[in-house]
Design a protein around this motif. Structure first.
Motif, PDB file in Angstrom:
ATOM      1  N   VAL A  49      23.320  34.457  80.788  1.00  0.00           N
ATOM      2  CA  VAL A  49      24.096  33.231  80.648  1.00  0.00           C
ATOM      3  C   VAL A  49      25.468  33.572  81.214  1.00  0.00           C
ATOM      4  O   VAL A  49      26.424  33.826  80.495  1.00  0.00           O
ATOM      5  CB  VAL A  49      24.160  32.747  79.184  1.00  0.00           C
ATOM      6  N   LEU A  50      25.495  33.663  82.532  1.00  0.00           N
ATOM      7  CA  LEU A  50      26.679  34.086  83.278  1.00  0.00           C
ATOM      8  C   LEU A  50      26.934  33.131  84.432  1.00  0.00           C
ATOM      9  O   LEU A  50      25.990  32.639  85.057  1.00  0.00           O
ATOM     10  CB  LEU A  50      26.464  35.493  83.862  1.00  0.00           C
ATOM     11  N   LEU A  73      20.198  31.436  83.106  1.00  0.00           N
ATOM     12  CA  LEU A  73      20.363  30.147  82.439  1.00  0.00           C
ATOM     13  C   LEU A  73      21.743  29.573  82.736  1.00  0.00           C
ATOM     14  O   LEU A  73      22.706  30.326  82.910  1.00  0.00           O
ATOM     15  CB  LEU A  73      20.169  30.313  80.930  1.00  0.00           C
ATOM     16  N   PRO A  74      21.853  28.255  82.766  1.00  0.00           N
ATOM     17  CA  PRO A  74      23.142  27.641  83.088  1.00  0.00           C
ATOM     18  C   PRO A  74      24.176  27.860  81.987  1.00  0.00           C
ATOM     19  O   PRO A  74      23.855  27.797  80.800  1.00  0.00           O
ATOM     20  CB  PRO A  74      22.806  26.148  83.238  1.00  0.00           C
ATOM     21  N   THR A  75      25.387  28.077  82.409  1.00  0.00           N
ATOM     22  CA  THR A  75      26.478  28.337  81.454  1.00  0.00           C
ATOM     23  C   THR A  75      26.922  27.070  80.733  1.00  0.00           C
ATOM     24  O   THR A  75      27.597  27.170  79.705  1.00  0.00           O
ATOM     25  CB  THR A  75      27.686  28.954  82.177  1.00  0.00           C
ATOM     26  N   LEU A  76      26.547  25.906  81.220  1.00  0.00           N
ATOM     27  CA  LEU A  76      26.964  24.655  80.582  1.00  0.00           C
ATOM     28  C   LEU A  76      25.980  24.180  79.515  1.00  0.00           C
ATOM     29  O   LEU A  76      26.264  23.239  78.790  1.00  0.00           O
ATOM     30  CB  LEU A  76      27.147  23.561  81.642  1.00  0.00           C
ATOM     31  N   LEU A  77      24.836  24.823  79.407  1.00  0.00           N
ATOM     32  CA  LEU A  77      23.832  24.431  78.421  1.00  0.00           C
ATOM     33  C   LEU A  77      24.288  24.865  77.029  1.00  0.00           C
ATOM     34  O   LEU A  77      24.873  25.937  76.854  1.00  0.00           O
ATOM     35  CB  LEU A  77      22.502  25.090  78.780  1.00  0.00           C
ATOM     36  N   LEU A  85      15.223  27.014  75.750  1.00  0.00           N
ATOM     37  CA  LEU A  85      14.946  27.763  76.977  1.00  0.00           C
ATOM     38  C   LEU A  85      14.841  29.268  76.708  1.00  0.00           C
ATOM     39  O   LEU A  85      13.976  29.944  77.267  1.00  0.00           O
ATOM     40  CB  LEU A  85      16.022  27.492  78.018  1.00  0.00           C
ATOM     41  N   LEU A  86      15.708  29.780  75.871  1.00  0.00           N
ATOM     42  CA  LEU A  86      15.649  31.215  75.552  1.00  0.00           C
ATOM     43  C   LEU A  86      14.349  31.558  74.839  1.00  0.00           C
ATOM     44  O   LEU A  86      13.701  32.554  75.160  1.00  0.00           O
ATOM     45  CB  LEU A  86      16.856  31.633  74.705  1.00  0.00           C
TER      46      LEU A  86
END
Length: 159
Positions: A49-50, A73-77, A85-86
């Motif tokens: 998450v970067l 994964l998107p940082t805005l989620l 998602l994780l």
């Protein structure tokens, strides 16, 4: 006379590029060994998450060398979407930074597949409950990764 300078310039560019690639390979070996040192093996999934950064690029290279599966994964989620998602990705480790760690801390209790010691913080920051990715990657060797055979059917990332 001008042809000599032209070919000389091309040779110099090639030598410099080869030196950069050799240095980049050494760094990617070190990052791959850091993943292995964290217990991440071929086929294991780890999330990032970067934001786009050198750390993220190095993790892509390390995944390619170890056979691990990177899950960017998107940082805005946030919240349930990130937790889902994780969990659904089967990630057993996560690498984040100071900006995204607080969001992950909010859902950490829901993520039973990621055990203590497999939460890594990149970027030189420290945070309680997080291991330092920078420390993990700096204390490893840049020796070539051995014993990992990667084939065309091996997964590399989950997007």
């Amino acid at each position: 006379m001008s042809a000599f300078f032209f070919y000389s310039d091309i040779l110099n560019i090639g030598v410099r590029a080869a030196a950069r690639l050799k240095g980049r390979n050494r760094i990617s070996e070190r990052r791959a060994n850091a993943l292995a040192g964290a217990g991440i093996r071929k086929g294991d999934r780890f999330a990032t998450v970067l934001a786009n950064s050198l750390e993220l690029l190095e993790l892509y290279w390390a995944a390619a060398k170890t056979g691990a599966v990177i899950v960017p994964l998107p940082t805005l989620l946030r919240g349930p979407g990130l937790s889902s998602l994780l969990s659904d990705s089967g990630s057993t480790a996560v690498v984040a930074n100071a900006a995204t760690a607080p969001v992950l801390d909010e859902i950490r209790g829901e993520l039973t597949g990621i055990s203590e010691g497999r939460w890594f913080l990149a970027g030189g920051d420290t945070r309680q409950g997080w291991a330092s990715w920078d420390r993990a990657r700096e204390k490893t060797e840049d020796a070539p990764t051995r014993g990992v055979e990667i084939g065309p059917d091996d997964p590399y990332n989950i997007i």
